[in-house]
Design a protein around this motif. Structure first.
Motif: not given
Length: 422
Positions: A304-307, A353-365
């Motif tokens: 479980i990883i917090p963002i 509605l809202s829109l978000f984009r998520t992507k990995k940066d190394g081990t972080r999201r």
């Protein structure tokens, strides 16, 4: 540090009015097209349980034990029939005497069961396991867990619904092993890809008075012993595995991210919003940060990883919101749609509605807000969106229509202090 790049595409959302469902706290899924309907692009949306007056607008609200379906057929929604009650479409009862000792559906031995009237349940369409010879057949099965029949009656029912052979009939698997989830409602139940028979993840929820912070991974295991018959047993069994760590949330959202954004040994579930205070259902509470549950498909080392969440992304902390993943090949990263909810801080406003984009940066999201303009016509009252009712509703991604834009369905919604919604 801008891993997305500076060219943000602005999106526009257009709304098509659909027949009213009239329920909140129901579980809604979209059935994938069958081999017969895949060329036509037809599919069904199913809604289980919930609380409200229902599509027919009864005189008083009550918890529902019904299954409703809305059809998308031949390129359009069947608005004339609207949300049809499955019970009223059956041509005859299932001969229960035939199944007194149970039956095997898609390698799983099950017995007939009932869906008691309840709200706050969760459901998902199980994927096809990659190591089962007839895994494609399992895509027809809907798994349902929990809910509550009343304030003091949370449920730990684990049910299966097979919509084509026996519509209207629920089944209870007879061989379920491991550490099954405790009774709860207001939880999430999210399908995985089926790799290594990992089927779904169940997170959070609330019992009678307290949060239930445990998370569980559901797998489907084939039996390889001979059971004294001289031949391999063709039956499978479900296995619940408890995840190390806790997610103490209620009325939250869980979205499986694009498999392209995860490595081949893990799948990621983005978890956000909700309430962590079981005594304060809709009051002002501290803003919560999103989490990622990384499901280890090989060694069961789930994490479980917090963002980190920017202040501009307040809608990710709403209570009773909903959301889903949408596919857009033109964008890097996964796109997540968030709809409705009650702001966790009094005085904050919410949007349809809202829109978000998520992507990995190394081990972080990383999460980033994406511009989205909701196009609502002042000249067309039917295209209005009742934002106040978008609480405890469903926001689900729909199969793509050819090369057209992504589509989502907003169904149901409301609370005791809100109008029953779209």
């Amino acid at each position: 540090n801008d891993i997305f790049g500076s060219n943000l595409v602005e999106y526009e959302a257009y709304f098509e009015p659909l027949p009213k469902l009239g329920l909140w706290g129901c579980a809604t899924v979209v059935l994938p097209p069958t081999s017969r309907t895949s060329m036509l692009g037809d599919y069904h949306v199913l809604a289980f349980g919930g609380h409200g007056t229902g599509p027919d607008g009864g005189k008083s609200a009550a918890r529902s034990d019904k299954v409703y379906q809305l059809r998308y057929k031949e390129g359009r929604w069947d608005k004339e029939k609207g949300w049809e009650c499955i019970d009223l479409l059956l041509t005859g009862p299932v001969p229960s005497s035939k199944f007194q000792t149970g039956t095997t559906i898609s390698t799983i031995h099950m017995q007939p069961a009932t869906l008691a009237a309840r709200e706050g349940l969760a459901a998902c369409v199980l994927p096809a396991p990659d190591n089962f010879p007839d895994g494609a057949e399992l895509q027809r099965l809907v798994a349902i867990f929990g809910g509550r029949a009343g304030p003091a009656h949370p449920s730990d029912d684990f049910l299966i619904y097979e919509p084509y052979t026996f519509p209207g009939t629920f089944w209870k698997p007879t061989d379920v092993r491991g550490n099954p989830p405790a009774a709860r409602w207001g939880h999430t139940f999210t399908a995985l890809s089926g790799k290594n028979s990992n089927m779904a993840v169940l997170c959070g929820g609330r019992s009678t008075r307290v949060m239930v912070p445990t998370c569980h991974v559901l797998t489907l295991v084939p039996l390889s012993d001979y059971c004294g018959t001289g031949r391999p047993d063709s039956r499978s069994h479900f296995l619940w595995e408890t995840v190390n760590g806790e997610i103490s949330l209620f009325q939250h959202v869980a979205v499986r991210l694009s498999s392209e954004q995860s490595d081949t040994e893990h799948e990621e579930i983005l978890i956000f919003g909700g309430n962590e205070d079981s005594t304060n259902l809709f009051g002002s509470i501290p803003s919560l940060s999103p989490l990622v549950l990384s499901v280890d498909l090989e060694n069961d080392n789930h994490e479980i990883i917090p963002i980190p969440r920017k202040e501009a992304e307040d809608q990710l902390a709403n209570i009773g919101s909903s959301g889903c993943y949408i596919d857009d090949e033109s964008q890097s990263g996964s796109l997540v749609v968030v709809s409705g909810g009650v702001p966790c801080n009094v005085g904050k406003s919410t949007s349809a509605l809202s829109l978000f984009r998520t992507k990995k940066d190394g081990t972080r999201r990383i999460l980033e807000s994406v511009p989205l303009r909701c196009c609502l016509s002042d000249d067309d009252p039917s295209a209005k969106v009742n934002v106040g009712s978008l609480v405890r509703h469903s926001c689900i991604s729909l199969p793509k229509r050819g090369g057209g834009p992504s589509s989502i369905l907003l169904a149901g919604g409301g609370t005791s202090s809100f109008a029953f919604g779209p």
